[in-house]
Design a protein around this motif. Structure first.
Motif, PDB file in Angstrom:
ATOM      1  N   ALA A 124      28.437 -41.068 -39.697  1.00 43.21           N
ATOM      2  CA  ALA A 124      27.407 -42.077 -39.430  1.00 43.21           C
ATOM      3  C   ALA A 124      27.993 -43.260 -38.671  1.00 43.21           C
ATOM      4  O   ALA A 124      27.353 -43.788 -37.751  1.00 43.21           O
ATOM      5  N   CYS A 125      29.218 -43.659 -39.002  1.00 41.56           N
ATOM      6  CA  CYS A 125      29.882 -44.746 -38.266  1.00 41.56           C
ATOM      7  C   CYS A 125      30.101 -44.354 -36.809  1.00 41.56           C
ATOM      8  O   CYS A 125      29.862 -45.158 -35.900  1.00 41.56           O
ATOM      9  N   GLU A 126      30.553 -43.134 -36.609  1.00 38.80           N
ATOM     10  CA  GLU A 126      30.808 -42.674 -35.235  1.00 38.80           C
ATOM     11  C   GLU A 126      29.530 -42.619 -34.408  1.00 38.80           C
ATOM     12  O   GLU A 126      29.562 -42.817 -33.195  1.00 38.80           O
ATOM     13  N   ARG A 127      28.405 -42.336 -35.057  1.00 37.23           N
ATOM     14  CA  ARG A 127      27.113 -42.328 -34.360  1.00 37.23           C
ATOM     15  C   ARG A 127      26.557 -43.739 -34.190  1.00 37.23           C
ATOM     16  O   ARG A 127      25.560 -43.939 -33.509  1.00 37.23           O
ATOM     17  N   GLY A 128      27.183 -44.704 -34.833  1.00 39.05           N
ATOM     18  CA  GLY A 128      26.704 -46.074 -34.759  1.00 39.05           C
ATOM     19  C   GLY A 128      25.556 -46.369 -35.698  1.00 39.05           C
ATOM     20  O   GLY A 128      24.917 -47.413 -35.594  1.00 39.05           O
ATOM     21  N   ASP A 129      25.291 -45.462 -36.628  1.00 39.54           N
ATOM     22  CA  ASP A 129      24.200 -45.645 -37.578  1.00 39.54           C
ATOM     23  C   ASP A 129      24.746 -46.335 -38.830  1.00 39.54           C
ATOM     24  O   ASP A 129      25.072 -45.699 -39.831  1.00 39.54           O
ATOM     25  N   LEU A 130      24.852 -47.647 -38.738  1.00 35.86           N
ATOM     26  CA  LEU A 130      25.463 -48.398 -39.830  1.00 35.86           C
ATOM     27  C   LEU A 130      24.620 -48.407 -41.096  1.00 35.86           C
ATOM     28  O   LEU A 130      25.167 -48.473 -42.201  1.00 35.86           O
ATOM     29  N   ASP A 131      23.317 -48.337 -40.950  1.00 33.56           N
ATOM     30  CA  ASP A 131      22.473 -48.281 -42.150  1.00 33.56           C
ATOM     31  C   ASP A 131      22.746 -46.998 -42.943  1.00 33.56           C
ATOM     32  O   ASP A 131      22.871 -47.031 -44.165  1.00 33.56           O
ATOM     33  N   GLU A 132      22.833 -45.893 -42.231  1.00 37.76           N
ATOM     34  CA  GLU A 132      23.114 -44.628 -42.906  1.00 37.76           C
ATOM     35  C   GLU A 132      24.536 -44.626 -43.469  1.00 37.76           C
ATOM     36  O   GLU A 132      24.768 -44.165 -44.591  1.00 37.76           O
ATOM     37  N   ALA A 133      25.480 -45.158 -42.713  1.00 37.44           N
ATOM     38  CA  ALA A 133      26.864 -45.242 -43.191  1.00 37.44           C
ATOM     39  C   ALA A 133      26.933 -46.070 -44.461  1.00 37.44           C
ATOM     40  O   ALA A 133      27.623 -45.699 -45.422  1.00 37.44           O
ATOM     41  N   ARG A 134      26.227 -47.181 -44.491  1.00 38.32           N
ATOM     42  CA  ARG A 134      26.205 -48.044 -45.667  1.00 38.32           C
ATOM     43  C   ARG A 134      25.613 -47.299 -46.867  1.00 38.32           C
ATOM     44  O   ARG A 134      26.108 -47.404 -47.985  1.00 38.32           O
TER      45      ARG A 134
END
Length: 88
Positions: free
Chosen positions: A48-58
């Motif tokens: 998720a971080c690599e995709r830039g999806d910080l909400d999902e990463a969180r």
């Protein structure tokens, strides 16, 4: 393979608290499938971080943290019940 006796402080479930011979403090024994799941959860955070999806990463990171917190609470409770000081 070597057979040894270990002290079992909890039921043998997926996250047993055991002390191996020669060790001062018990540890947490994770079953292989539980370890694999934990690794997969951390990989989801990274993806998720690599995709830039910080909400999902969180969200994924929060789930990993909650799982580790549950293990740590179980560990601390068992040590308290057996009057063993915590190693941290």
């Amino acid at each position: 393979m070597e057979r040894i006796e270990a002290e079992l402080f909890t039921d043998g479930g997926n996250d047993a608290v055991v002390r191996l011979p020669g060790r001062r403090f018990p540890g947490v024994l994770l079953q292989g499938d539980s370890l694999h799941i934990l690794r997969g959860d951390v990989a989801d955070v990274l993806d998720a971080c690599e995709r830039g999806d910080l909400d999902e990463a969180r969200e994924f990171a929060g789930s990993v943290l909650a799982s580790l917190d549950m293990l740590l609470v179980r560990y601390a409770t068992v040590l308290d019940e057996h009057n063993i000081r915590r190693p941290y």
